[in-house]
Design a protein around this motif. Structure first.
Motif, PDB file in Angstrom:
ATOM      1  N   TRP A 138     -23.445   5.745  26.210  1.00  0.00           N
ATOM      2  CA  TRP A 138     -24.663   5.001  26.864  1.00  0.00           C
ATOM      3  C   TRP A 138     -24.171   5.830  28.256  1.00  0.00           C
ATOM      4  CZ3 TRP A 138     -28.148   1.259  26.222  1.00  0.00           C
ATOM      5  CH2 TRP A 138     -27.384   0.460  25.041  1.00  0.00           C
ATOM      6  N   HIS A 139     -26.227   6.853  28.337  1.00  0.00           N
ATOM      7  CA  HIS A 139     -25.855   7.317  29.911  1.00  0.00           C
ATOM      8  C   HIS A 139     -28.493   7.618  29.863  1.00  0.00           C
ATOM      9  CE1 HIS A 139     -27.632   9.590  25.541  1.00  0.00           C
ATOM     10  NE2 HIS A 139     -27.678  10.394  26.436  1.00  0.00           N
ATOM     11  N   SER A 140     -28.349   7.717  30.831  1.00  0.00           N
ATOM     12  CA  SER A 140     -29.695   8.641  30.560  1.00  0.00           C
ATOM     13  C   SER A 140     -29.642   9.765  30.791  1.00  0.00           C
ATOM     14  CB  SER A 140     -30.361   7.565  32.054  1.00  0.00           C
ATOM     15  OG  SER A 140     -29.908   8.578  33.538  1.00  0.00           O
ATOM     16  N   ASP A 188     -29.097   4.060  13.838  1.00  0.00           N
ATOM     17  CA  ASP A 188     -29.876   2.954  14.837  1.00  0.00           C
ATOM     18  C   ASP A 188     -29.678   4.130  16.669  1.00  0.00           C
ATOM     19  OD1 ASP A 188     -31.030   1.197  13.193  1.00  0.00           O
ATOM     20  OD2 ASP A 188     -29.673  -0.350  13.918  1.00  0.00           O
ATOM     21  N   THR A 189     -30.536   3.477  17.526  1.00  0.00           N
ATOM     22  CA  THR A 189     -30.529   3.631  18.985  1.00  0.00           C
ATOM     23  C   THR A 189     -30.666   2.553  19.506  1.00  0.00           C
ATOM     24  OG1 THR A 189     -31.769   5.954  18.098  1.00  0.00           O
ATOM     25  CG2 THR A 189     -31.043   5.518  20.731  1.00  0.00           C
ATOM     26  N   LEU A 190     -29.145   2.336  20.803  1.00  0.00           N
ATOM     27  CA  LEU A 190     -29.711   1.252  21.303  1.00  0.00           C
ATOM     28  C   LEU A 190     -30.306   1.763  23.037  1.00  0.00           C
ATOM     29  CD1 LEU A 190     -25.907  -0.652  20.931  1.00  0.00           C
ATOM     30  CD2 LEU A 190     -28.154  -0.876  19.654  1.00  0.00           C
ATOM     31  N   GLN A 237     -31.444   2.864  29.940  1.00  0.00           N
ATOM     32  CA  GLN A 237     -30.496   4.324  29.540  1.00  0.00           C
ATOM     33  C   GLN A 237     -30.059   4.518  27.877  1.00  0.00           C
ATOM     34  OE1 GLN A 237     -26.159   4.439  31.179  1.00  0.00           O
ATOM     35  NE2 GLN A 237     -27.050   3.712  33.070  1.00  0.00           N
ATOM     36  N   HIS A 238     -29.734   4.982  26.838  1.00  0.00           N
ATOM     37  CA  HIS A 238     -29.940   5.050  25.238  1.00  0.00           C
ATOM     38  C   HIS A 238     -28.479   5.612  25.173  1.00  0.00           C
ATOM     39  CE1 HIS A 238     -31.414   8.865  26.911  1.00  0.00           C
ATOM     40  NE2 HIS A 238     -30.691   9.624  25.902  1.00  0.00           N
ATOM     41  N   TYR A 239     -27.844   4.860  23.707  1.00  0.00           N
ATOM     42  CA  TYR A 239     -26.921   4.695  23.033  1.00  0.00           C
ATOM     43  C   TYR A 239     -27.195   5.164  21.387  1.00  0.00           C
ATOM     44  CZ  TYR A 239     -21.913   3.964  22.004  1.00  0.00           C
ATOM     45  OH  TYR A 239     -20.530   3.875  21.552  1.00  0.00           O
ATOM     46  N   ARG A 248     -26.827  12.475   6.168  1.00  0.00           N
ATOM     47  CA  ARG A 248     -27.772  13.224   7.314  1.00  0.00           C
ATOM     48  C   ARG A 248     -28.427  12.714   8.399  1.00  0.00           C
ATOM     49  NH1 ARG A 248     -27.615  18.692   6.625  1.00  0.00           N
ATOM     50  NH2 ARG A 248     -29.436  19.796   8.120  1.00  0.00           N
ATOM     51  N   ARG A 249     -28.727  12.880   9.240  1.00  0.00           N
ATOM     52  CA  ARG A 249     -29.814  12.350  10.892  1.00  0.00           C
ATOM     53  C   ARG A 249     -30.353  13.809  10.773  1.00  0.00           C
ATOM     54  NH1 ARG A 249     -30.000  10.003  15.743  1.00  0.00           N
ATOM     55  NH2 ARG A 249     -31.121   8.433  16.115  1.00  0.00           N
ATOM     56  N   VAL A 250     -31.966  13.875  11.236  1.00  0.00           N
ATOM     57  CA  VAL A 250     -32.482  14.826  11.640  1.00  0.00           C
ATOM     58  C   VAL A 250     -33.448  14.162  12.569  1.00  0.00           C
ATOM     59  CG1 VAL A 250     -33.310  16.962  11.913  1.00  0.00           C
ATOM     60  CG2 VAL A 250     -31.826  16.220   9.621  1.00  0.00           C
ATOM     61  N   HIS A 272     -36.128  15.215  16.194  1.00  0.00           N
ATOM     62  CA  HIS A 272     -36.822  16.676  16.837  1.00  0.00           C
ATOM     63  C   HIS A 272     -36.929  15.712  18.615  1.00  0.00           C
ATOM     64  CE1 HIS A 272     -38.058  19.828  13.322  1.00  0.00           C
ATOM     65  NE2 HIS A 272     -36.987  19.431  13.736  1.00  0.00           N
ATOM     66  N   ARG A 273     -36.425  16.038  19.180  1.00  0.00           N
ATOM     67  CA  ARG A 273     -36.632  15.715  21.004  1.00  0.00           C
ATOM     68  C   ARG A 273     -37.487  15.973  21.627  1.00  0.00           C
ATOM     69  NH1 ARG A 273     -32.550  15.951  24.864  1.00  0.00           N
ATOM     70  NH2 ARG A 273     -31.736  14.647  26.332  1.00  0.00           N
ATOM     71  N   ILE A 274     -37.828  16.507  22.431  1.00  0.00           N
ATOM     72  CA  ILE A 274     -38.985  16.223  23.801  1.00  0.00           C
ATOM     73  C   ILE A 274     -38.294  16.005  24.861  1.00  0.00           C
ATOM     74  CG2 ILE A 274     -40.523  17.274  24.658  1.00  0.00           C
ATOM     75  CD1 ILE A 274     -41.917  17.106  21.843  1.00  0.00           C
TER      76      ILE A 274
HETATM   77  C1  SIN Z   1     -30.305   9.704  19.444  1.00  0.00           C
HETATM   78  O1  SIN Z   1     -30.255  10.693  18.565  1.00  0.00           O
HETATM   79  O2  SIN Z   1     -30.454   8.440  18.969  1.00  0.00           O
HETATM   80  C2  SIN Z   1     -30.704   9.579  20.814  1.00  0.00           C
HETATM   81  C3  SIN Z   1     -30.292  11.737  21.041  1.00  0.00           C
HETATM   82  C4  SIN Z   1     -30.414  11.423  22.850  1.00  0.00           C
HETATM   83  O3  SIN Z   1     -29.514  10.995  23.155  1.00  0.00           O
HETATM   84  O4  SIN Z   1     -31.549  11.979  23.320  1.00  0.00           O
END
Ligand code: SIN
Length: 272
Positions: free
Chosen positions: A95-97, A122-124, A247-249, A258-260, A262-264
């Motif tokens: 868990w983090h921001s 999944d992402t929480l 926050q997310h997890y 495999r999971r790919v 792209h983050r901005i």
């Molecule tokens: C994720 O991959 O679902 C979240 C990645 C992140 O913590 O930014």
């Protein structure tokens, strides 16, 4: 554009928008409003080149360099997060921001699903307004004057985790910033709890031992199902979240697949 809430407090699907097209300022304002209202929004079936993705993100503000990872070729602000079939660790599985250790942490994070496992991954998300709102008046008053020390050193700098991104600056883990424990959102004016279990070292002028009980209590609240939303990714889902009040997890439950992503990240102001 249609906004479909996913839970009583956090998360909404936005339908009816093709993000690769030309979006008017009014539509971008509506998307931003949906983000402010629901904190995490997602769009299914988006067909975006890296350039279009970058352009869409830029509508929300200047893009921010992620200090611990390089971008993909030609797009320095798009970080690729990969977990391969043979890796066991995944990026962001706590868990983090994002980047609370910076003086100016990003206001928005976007994630675009390029390849996802058939099950899992999944992402929480947790609603940090709800965490604040549920505190007693006494606890709110006790936390109000406190500042927290947020450090990059607490992030596990495990080789495997950083294999997930093109790692850089691993020597900069001393990076830290002091931010209010309760922050007021610069657009909504609402208050939220701004400490997280992977970056926050403790309260300023407190010993770590003195900080720990209160922090532990707050971290327990973050995990309450009532305040959460679970995003089930599909390939080509684009999600964006408000890093000022969530926050997310990232769930690491898809070993052998495999999971790919792209983050901005989009620049934000000083938490206040
Ligand atoms: C994720 O991959 O679902 C979240 C990645 C992140 O913590 O930014």
């Amino acid at each position: 554009m249609e906004v479909i809430p996913q839970s009583s407090t956090i998360g909404a699907e936005v339908r009816g928008l093709d993000l690769s097209g030309k979006l008017s300022d009014k539509l971008i304002e509506q998307v931003n409003q949906a983000l402010l209202d629901y904190q995490v929004i997602f769009f299914r079936d988006q067909n975006l080149s890296a350039q279009r993705y970058n352009d869409f993100a830029l509508r929300f503000g200047p893009l921010q360099d992620y200090m611990f990872a390089d971008g993909i070729d030609g797009f320095p602000y798009i970080t690729e997060i990969v977990k391969t079939e043979s890796e066991s660790e995944s990026f962001g599985s706590f868990w983090h921001s994002d980047s609370a250790y910076l003086e100016l942490p990003p206001k928005i994070t976007m994630l675009y699903a390029r390849q996802i496992p058939e099950q899992g991954g999944d992402t929480l998300f947790a609603d940090m307004y709800a965490v604040y709102d549920a505190l007693s008046p006494g606890m709110k008053a006790a936390l109000a004057p406190l500042q927290a020390i947020n450090s990059a050193s607490v992030v596990p700098r495990d080789e495997d985790i950083y294999a997930a991104v093109k790692s850089k600056n691993s020597d900069k883990s001393e990076q830290f910033a002091i931010h209010p424990v309760i922050r007021r959102h610069d657009e909504t004016g609402k208050k939220s709890v701004y400490v997280n279990g992977i970056h926050t070292l403790g309260f300023e002028d407190f010993t770590p031992e003195e900080s720990l009980p209160l922090l532990t209590y707050l971290y327990q609240q973050v995990t309450r199902p009532e305040y959460s939303f679970r995003l089930r990714w599909q390939q080509d889902t684009l999600a964006m979240w408000d890093n000022r009040c969530t926050q997310h997890y990232a769930l690491n439950d898809y070993h052998g697949h495999r999971r790919v992503m792209h983050r901005i990240i989009v620049e934000g102001g000083r938490p206040g």
